[in-house]
Design a protein around this motif. Structure first.
Motif, PDB file in Angstrom:
ATOM      1  N   ILE A 255       0.841  -1.198   0.000  1.00 43.50           N
ATOM      2  CA  ILE A 255       0.000   0.000   0.000  1.00 43.50           C
ATOM      3  C   ILE A 255       0.883   1.258   0.000  1.00 43.50           C
ATOM      4  N   SER A 256       0.363   2.343  -0.576  1.00 36.75           N
ATOM      5  CA  SER A 256       1.208   3.537  -0.749  1.00 36.75           C
ATOM      6  C   SER A 256       1.696   4.084   0.597  1.00 36.75           C
ATOM      7  N   GLU A 257       0.916   3.885   1.663  1.00 39.28           N
ATOM      8  CA  GLU A 257       1.326   4.359   2.996  1.00 39.28           C
ATOM      9  C   GLU A 257       2.682   3.772   3.404  1.00 39.28           C
ATOM     10  N   SER A 258       3.012   2.614   2.839  1.00 38.19           N
ATOM     11  CA  SER A 258       4.240   1.937   3.278  1.00 38.19           C
ATOM     12  C   SER A 258       5.497   2.695   2.859  1.00 38.19           C
ATOM     13  N   ASN A 259       5.363   3.596   1.880  1.00 36.23           N
ATOM     14  CA  ASN A 259       6.551   4.333   1.423  1.00 36.23           C
ATOM     15  C   ASN A 259       6.783   5.643   2.159  1.00 36.23           C
ATOM     16  N   ASP A 260       5.943   5.913   3.160  1.00 41.08           N
ATOM     17  CA  ASP A 260       6.153   7.130   3.943  1.00 41.08           C
ATOM     18  C   ASP A 260       6.594   6.705   5.341  1.00 41.08           C
ATOM     19  N   PRO A 261       7.907   6.779   5.613  1.00 41.92           N
ATOM     20  CA  PRO A 261       8.416   6.218   6.873  1.00 41.92           C
ATOM     21  C   PRO A 261       7.781   6.801   8.129  1.00 41.92           C
ATOM     22  N   SER A 262       7.333   8.067   8.083  1.00 39.11           N
ATOM     23  CA  SER A 262       6.850   8.646   9.341  1.00 39.11           C
ATOM     24  C   SER A 262       5.345   8.449   9.536  1.00 39.11           C
ATOM     25  N   LEU A 263       4.665   7.945   8.521  1.00 36.22           N
ATOM     26  CA  LEU A 263       3.215   7.805   8.614  1.00 36.22           C
ATOM     27  C   LEU A 263       2.822   6.612   9.489  1.00 36.22           C
ATOM     28  N   ILE A 264       1.846   6.839  10.370  1.00 35.38           N
ATOM     29  CA  ILE A 264       1.389   5.757  11.253  1.00 35.38           C
ATOM     30  C   ILE A 264       0.215   5.046  10.602  1.00 35.38           C
ATOM     31  N   HIS A 265       0.323   3.746  10.484  1.00 38.74           N
ATOM     32  CA  HIS A 265      -0.748   2.924   9.914  1.00 38.74           C
ATOM     33  C   HIS A 265      -0.568   1.552  10.570  1.00 38.74           C
ATOM     34  N   PRO A 266      -1.672   0.918  11.025  1.00 45.25           N
ATOM     35  CA  PRO A 266      -1.471  -0.325  11.794  1.00 45.25           C
ATOM     36  C   PRO A 266      -0.933  -1.493  10.959  1.00 45.25           C
ATOM     37  N   PHE A 267      -1.229  -1.492   9.651  1.00 46.12           N
ATOM     38  CA  PHE A 267      -0.800  -2.624   8.821  1.00 46.12           C
ATOM     39  C   PHE A 267      -0.147  -2.128   7.535  1.00 46.12           C
ATOM     40  N   LYS A 268       1.005  -1.516   7.757  1.00 45.88           N
ATOM     41  CA  LYS A 268       1.729  -0.924   6.635  1.00 45.88           C
ATOM     42  C   LYS A 268       2.312  -1.972   5.686  1.00 45.88           C
ATOM     43  N   GLY A 269       2.245  -3.236   6.093  1.00 43.21           N
ATOM     44  CA  GLY A 269       2.765  -4.307   5.230  1.00 43.21           C
ATOM     45  C   GLY A 269       1.729  -4.784   4.217  1.00 43.21           C
ATOM     46  N   ASN A 270       0.497  -4.272   4.303  1.00 43.85           N
ATOM     47  CA  ASN A 270      -0.571  -4.761   3.419  1.00 43.85           C
ATOM     48  C   ASN A 270      -0.254  -4.570   1.946  1.00 43.85           C
TER      49      ASN A 270
ATOM     50  N   GLY B 141       9.547  -4.132   8.400  1.00 41.53           N
ATOM     51  CA  GLY B 141       9.100  -5.093   9.425  1.00 41.53           C
ATOM     52  C   GLY B 141       7.650  -4.872   9.799  1.00 41.53           C
ATOM     53  N   GLN B 142       6.878  -4.346   8.844  1.00 39.29           N
ATOM     54  CA  GLN B 142       5.492  -3.980   9.129  1.00 39.29           C
ATOM     55  C   GLN B 142       4.551  -5.160   8.879  1.00 39.29           C
ATOM     56  N   PRO B 143       3.507  -5.274   9.706  1.00 37.43           N
ATOM     57  CA  PRO B 143       2.621  -6.436   9.593  1.00 37.43           C
ATOM     58  C   PRO B 143       1.598  -6.338   8.454  1.00 37.43           C
ATOM     59  N   VAL B 144       1.037  -7.490   8.131  1.00 37.31           N
ATOM     60  CA  VAL B 144      -0.053  -7.618   7.163  1.00 37.31           C
ATOM     61  C   VAL B 144      -1.283  -8.026   7.970  1.00 37.31           C
ATOM     62  N   SER B 145      -2.426  -7.415   7.699  1.00 33.99           N
ATOM     63  CA  SER B 145      -3.632  -7.741   8.473  1.00 33.99           C
ATOM     64  C   SER B 145      -4.276  -9.021   7.948  1.00 33.99           C
ATOM     65  N   MET B 146      -5.139  -9.596   8.769  1.00 40.57           N
ATOM     66  CA  MET B 146      -5.887 -10.782   8.336  1.00 40.57           C
ATOM     67  C   MET B 146      -6.870 -10.380   7.239  1.00 40.57           C
ATOM     68  N   LYS B 147      -7.431  -9.177   7.375  1.00 39.76           N
ATOM     69  CA  LYS B 147      -8.402  -8.702   6.392  1.00 39.76           C
ATOM     70  C   LYS B 147      -7.738  -8.626   5.017  1.00 39.76           C
ATOM     71  N   ASN B 148      -6.540  -8.060   4.978  1.00 40.95           N
ATOM     72  CA  ASN B 148      -5.830  -7.940   3.710  1.00 40.95           C
ATOM     73  C   ASN B 148      -5.510  -9.327   3.139  1.00 40.95           C
ATOM     74  N   THR B 149      -5.084 -10.239   4.014  1.00 38.31           N
ATOM     75  CA  THR B 149      -4.769 -11.602   3.578  1.00 38.31           C
ATOM     76  C   THR B 149      -6.016 -12.263   2.987  1.00 38.31           C
ATOM     77  N   ARG B 150      -7.144 -12.030   3.664  1.00 38.10           N
ATOM     78  CA  ARG B 150      -8.401 -12.623   3.193  1.00 38.10           C
ATOM     79  C   ARG B 150      -8.762 -12.077   1.813  1.00 38.10           C
ATOM     80  N   GLU B 151      -8.613 -10.761   1.643  1.00 35.99           N
ATOM     81  CA  GLU B 151      -8.946 -10.145   0.349  1.00 35.99           C
ATOM     82  C   GLU B 151      -8.030 -10.665  -0.765  1.00 35.99           C
ATOM     83  N   VAL B 152      -6.748 -10.747  -0.443  1.00 37.80           N
ATOM     84  CA  VAL B 152      -5.786 -11.250  -1.448  1.00 37.80           C
ATOM     85  C   VAL B 152      -6.135 -12.697  -1.797  1.00 37.80           C
ATOM     86  N   SER B 153      -6.474 -13.458  -0.771  1.00 38.01           N
ATOM     87  CA  SER B 153      -6.808 -14.875  -0.972  1.00 38.01           C
ATOM     88  C   SER B 153      -8.029 -15.022  -1.877  1.00 38.01           C
TER      89      SER B 153
END
Ligand code: F0G
Length: 458
Positions: free
Chosen positions: A144-159, A191-203
């Motif tokens: 997700i685009s949020e992952s390229n902004d190091p200072s931005l807070i997002h719970p699942f930046k690995g999505n 080292g950012q996590p991936v959510s279950m919701k994102n995993t489910r959508e990808v699946s």
């Protein structure tokens, strides 16, 4: 009473010396290592944050397992225990032992890859990308685009970016997608996590298009910690149940067990499809070893089976994630630009921001890695344009999206005072930041250049 202090949930039974060196000595060592911390000797290093891979301290139980290791060539008892542990966790029927993660990657991506194929991931780790590209296929990163902004807070930046995933499938044609790979946690993306919701959508998307979904599950326990504490509906599940739920959404998994299985060596490939498993087993036997050891000793398999259970212990995971955050949050408060929120296994410094006067083609991350070593004997790794940079047809650098330096924390190895020493070093890093110079590469190999490249200060 509920304590604020999170203690290391273990006692130390066996110790290794750290050799304390002077700044002058370290300058000489780094010069001899061509300014590449990978080329230093371990006894020249005071705090080794190069990697969390294969550097865990094993438990007394694991060491006891080492003695029980069954070294039979075929049908070893230790293999049976490892196979059961991996089956229990992944829910997959076909398990192939490998000596480490990239051996599993070479087998599966060598088989699925080849020219004309595309692999899509939140972020391919460097060995994953190298194995895919080596097969002739292409590897695309679409976090997700949020992952390229190091200072931005997002719970699942690995999505993974779902919109881009769908577009890419349409553009390339589902039949040309080798696999979609979810890397949990997203190592190269902080080292950012991936959510279950994102995993489910990808699946769901992968199933609809008949595309294989694989989990790069090196740090699946750390990822489960974040899901339990950040995603609604998982509060009452155990970490292991969360990981099992994630595996259930995928067709297969490759693990470098040198991370979340708490061992110094080991890995596996887990698959559901029989034909795919048979093709991979043939490659395993040709290059790694027979199907019941795959390049591992019986003792390694024994320790792996035990580690894969220990890692899900709630007091271990709480200590693990909170002690990484302790380092990261202290640095953040001091004004060091760190990737936020703090990831599971490492703290990532935004070197582009810290050394904003050093252009990306002079590798600010490499400059910070060299400074940390010279100043305090702290070994880290650049995760930026040294690791992921490419050249265009005119030989001009195409930089990586971020210039990070990773402080990867070995599991169960360092105590809080080691961490305090690192925090103190950053006071000096901040004071001297404007005087630091960039680096140029003087020698590099074609693949995975960060391991062996030589650098010179500009
Ligand atoms: N996938 C991920 C996400 C990794 O982080 C690694 C290794 C691998 C695959 C390859 O596993 O080393 O056992 O062959 N990461 C290490 C690191 C090297 O320092 O992050 P391997």
């Amino acid at each position: 009473m509920k304590h604020k202090t999170i203690i290391e949930p273990f006692k130390i039974k066996s110790v290794e010396p750290i050799y304390v060196t002077t700044e002058q000595q370290r300058k000489e060592y780094l010069k001899a290592a061509k300014n590449n911390p990978f080329l230093l000797k371990s006894d020249q290093v005071i705090i080794d944050f190069l990697t969390d891979s294969g550097t865990s301290a094993m438990s007394a139980e694991q060491w006891a397992g080492i003695m029980r290791g069954d070294e039979s060539y075929a049908g070893s008892k230790s293999w049976e225990r490892m196979e059961n542990a991996v089956k229990h966790l992944t829910g997959m029927e076909f398990i192939l032992p490998t000596h480490q993660g990239r051996a599993a990657e070479r087998i599966i991506y060598g088989h699925l890859g080849g020219s004309g194929k595309t692999f899509i991931s939140n972020t391919h780790f460097d060995t994953t990308r190298a194995n895919i590209e080596f097969s002739g296929a292409e590897a695309l990163d679409i976090a997700i685009s949020e992952s390229n902004d190091p200072s931005l807070i997002h719970p699942f930046k690995g999505n993974i970016d779902i919109g881009r995933l769908e577009n890419l499938i349409n553009e390339k044609g589902a039949e040309n997608i080798g696999a979609v790979i979810l890397t949990v946690t997203n190592n190269s993306g902080g080292g950012q996590p991936v959510s279950m919701k994102n995993t489910r959508e990808v699946s769901t998307i992968c199933k609809k298009n008949n595309i294989l979904l694989l989990l790069d599950c090196c740090r699946v326990a750390e990822n489960a910690y974040f899901i339990k504490h950040r995603e609604e509906g998982f509060e009452d599940k155990t970490y292991e149940e969360i990981a099992q739920e994630m595996f259930a959404l995928t067709d297969g998994a490759a693990m470098s067990s040198k991370k979340d299985a708490l061992v110094n060596m080991g890995g596996f490939l887990a698959l559901r499809n029989k034909e795919l498993a048979e093709a991979c087993t043939m490659l395993l036997i040709i290059t790694e070893g027979f199907a019941t050891y795959g390049g591992l000793s019986g003792r390694d398999m024994e320790a792996l089976a035990i580690g894969l259970k220990e890692v899900f212990d709630p007091s271990y995971l709480e200590y693990r994630i909170k002690s990484t955050a302790y380092l990261g949050e202290h640095l953040h408060k001091m004004g060091v630009p760190v990737m936020m929120p703090i990831g599971g296994h490492a703290v990532y410094i935004d070197a582009k921001k810290l050394y904003s006067h050093i252009p990306v083609n002079q590798y600010p991350g490499q400059a910070l890695a060299c400074e940390l070593y010279k100043m305090a004997g702290i070994r880290t790794v650049e995760i930026g344009s040294v690791m992921f940079g490419k050249y265009d047809e005119n030989g001009k650098l195409i930089p990586a999206p971020m210039e990070l330096v990773r402080l990867a924390i070995p599991r169960r190895v360092y105590t809080q005072s080691h961490i305090e020493y690192v925090i103190e070093t950053f006071d000096e890093i901040l004071k001297t930041k404007d005087q630091i110079k960039g680096y140029k590469i003087t020698k590099e190999p074609k693949f995975l250049r960060h391991f062996t490249a030589h650098f010179e200060e500009i």
